[in-house]
Design an enzyme around this catalytic site. Sequence first.
Site, PDB file in Angstrom:
ATOM      1  N   LYS A 180      11.660 -44.284  17.729  1.00  0.00           N
ATOM      2  CA  LYS A 180      10.804 -45.409  17.365  1.00  0.00           C
ATOM      3  C   LYS A 180       9.741 -44.886  16.410  1.00  0.00           C
ATOM      4  O   LYS A 180       8.744 -44.298  16.816  1.00  0.00           O
ATOM      5  CB  LYS A 180      10.160 -46.015  18.617  1.00  0.00           C
ATOM      6  CG  LYS A 180       9.691 -47.471  18.465  1.00  0.00           C
ATOM      7  CD  LYS A 180       8.561 -47.668  17.486  1.00  0.00           C
ATOM      8  CE  LYS A 180       7.257 -47.050  17.976  1.00  0.00           C
ATOM      9  NZ  LYS A 180       6.138 -47.231  16.940  1.00  0.00           N
ATOM     10  N   GLU A 256       1.957 -34.942  22.153  1.00  0.00           N
ATOM     11  CA  GLU A 256       1.152 -34.281  21.125  1.00  0.00           C
ATOM     12  C   GLU A 256       0.139 -35.313  20.678  1.00  0.00           C
ATOM     13  O   GLU A 256       0.475 -36.262  19.970  1.00  0.00           O
ATOM     14  CB  GLU A 256       2.046 -33.806  19.976  1.00  0.00           C
ATOM     15  CG  GLU A 256       1.381 -32.750  19.111  1.00  0.00           C
ATOM     16  CD  GLU A 256       0.566 -33.346  17.989  1.00  0.00           C
ATOM     17  OE1 GLU A 256      -0.679 -33.402  18.153  1.00  0.00           O
ATOM     18  OE2 GLU A 256       1.139 -33.758  16.982  1.00  0.00           O
ATOM     19  N   CYS A 290      -3.443 -34.255  12.674  1.00  0.00           N
ATOM     20  CA  CYS A 290      -4.077 -33.888  13.940  1.00  0.00           C
ATOM     21  C   CYS A 290      -4.597 -32.461  13.902  1.00  0.00           C
ATOM     22  O   CYS A 290      -5.485 -32.091  14.670  1.00  0.00           O
ATOM     23  CB  CYS A 290      -3.101 -34.080  15.089  1.00  0.00           C
ATOM     24  SG  CYS A 290      -1.562 -33.154  14.884  1.00  0.00           S
TER      25      CYS A 290
END
Length: 481
Positions: A180, A256, A290
């Site tokens: 997805k 994560e 990130c």
Amino acid sequence: MSAPALPDVPTTLLIGGSWRPAAGGATFPVDNPATGQALIEVADAGVPDALDAIRAAADAQQALAALSPAQRAALLRRVEAALRDRTDEIALLITLEMGKPIAESRGEVGYAADFFGWFADEALRIGGDYRLAPTGLTRILVQHKAVGPCLLITPWNFPLAMGARKIAPAIAAGCPSVLKPAEQTPLTSLLLARIIEESGAPPGAVNVLTTSRPAEAVGAVIDSGLARKLSFTGSTEVGKLLLARCAAQVMRTSMELGGNAPFIVCADADLDEAVEGALLAKMRNIGQACTAANRFIVAESLAGEFTSRLAKRMGALTVAAGWLDGSQVGPLIDDAAVEKFDRLVRDALDRGATVETGAVPAIGRFVTPTVLSGVAPGTALLDEEIFGPLAPITTFRAEEEAVRAANGTPYGLVSYVYTRDLRRALRLVGSLATGMVGVNSGVVSNAAAPFGGVKQSGLGREGGFEGIAEYLDTTYAAIPV
């Protein structure tokens, strides 16, 4: 602003080896962040499509697990080769739907290909154990087997690499999956799925759900009871919701999540290296990563020079649409990202920060790389993940003060340390509460390394020898002597 033509890309769902529209024919647009205009419409999956996808993955489990390790490795090698052969085409697609400069998009294609190559080898190294029980009466045989159908949820900032980092170990372990992708960047995932299909993956080994209603589709897959593992890359807030949802099915999870990376420049650091590393750690992917350096914590004795050099370098970067020659900074992903960037800058200025470069009004989704000094404690950008080309600088005197500042966050993904003292470097690696540390390096991402964080930055690891273990269950057989 006219953009290059969109490469040929699927726009429907991939379920059970068939490309098909969403139930009811629903679609949603995919925007080009540089122009704000729609690139194309893709299928908008709902709950019926989600259930079909996870059933297709479950049906493919036996066929995928039946492939020998060598066959799974060969499949992954074919995908790796196809990605490298089609670098320019894929890189343009990434730039058009995500916004990053084309040079960075090419780098992402190479990084994604590395995962398929790495896990091709890991498919051949899935081990086990044989031992004799202490009593001498029983042989202990330990095997590692595919965990089962997986739900893989990827973010928009690295649409190819994050898919590769999840799909490659899943295939290596023998796990079918439902991918997805983020609704902002589904096109790259659809093209990746086509490449995997063309490389000979069994039907249903990889299924793709594009949707503008992710909570509904994802919830249906989790609640089906057929998915045995979730791998998610995204925000900590969404990750917590998914963990709670998965608990009802006792699903394996890898998370994560968000980061708030400190970048520590010690008094003995090589300033040239520290500034170069800061640019890499801050500006990769327009700061929308990130792993991006979020807080620059600089020794007081070096702060003035470091700030001046960094501001000069960031102020000289070329802001332009990613496909244009010379582009170094593309647009932010959407209007909400621009609003957040502006809010964080305004808050810092209201609290007394000084503008070293940037801090000018956005033009569309293009913002100017910005360096702020004199950032006060309690400023929002020291607590929130910035996700943009904004570098706040604070100072420290004692090493312990830097460590306290670095660790003073619920996140713990990555830290960066610049020092010429090996003992100090090792001491800081041991003291910093993060899953990864870049020592005199502004880049930590590597397919051969275990990527992941601690605290509210996540669970589990992706890449490295550890990456495939996330997709394996352990079975023990007791065999009488």
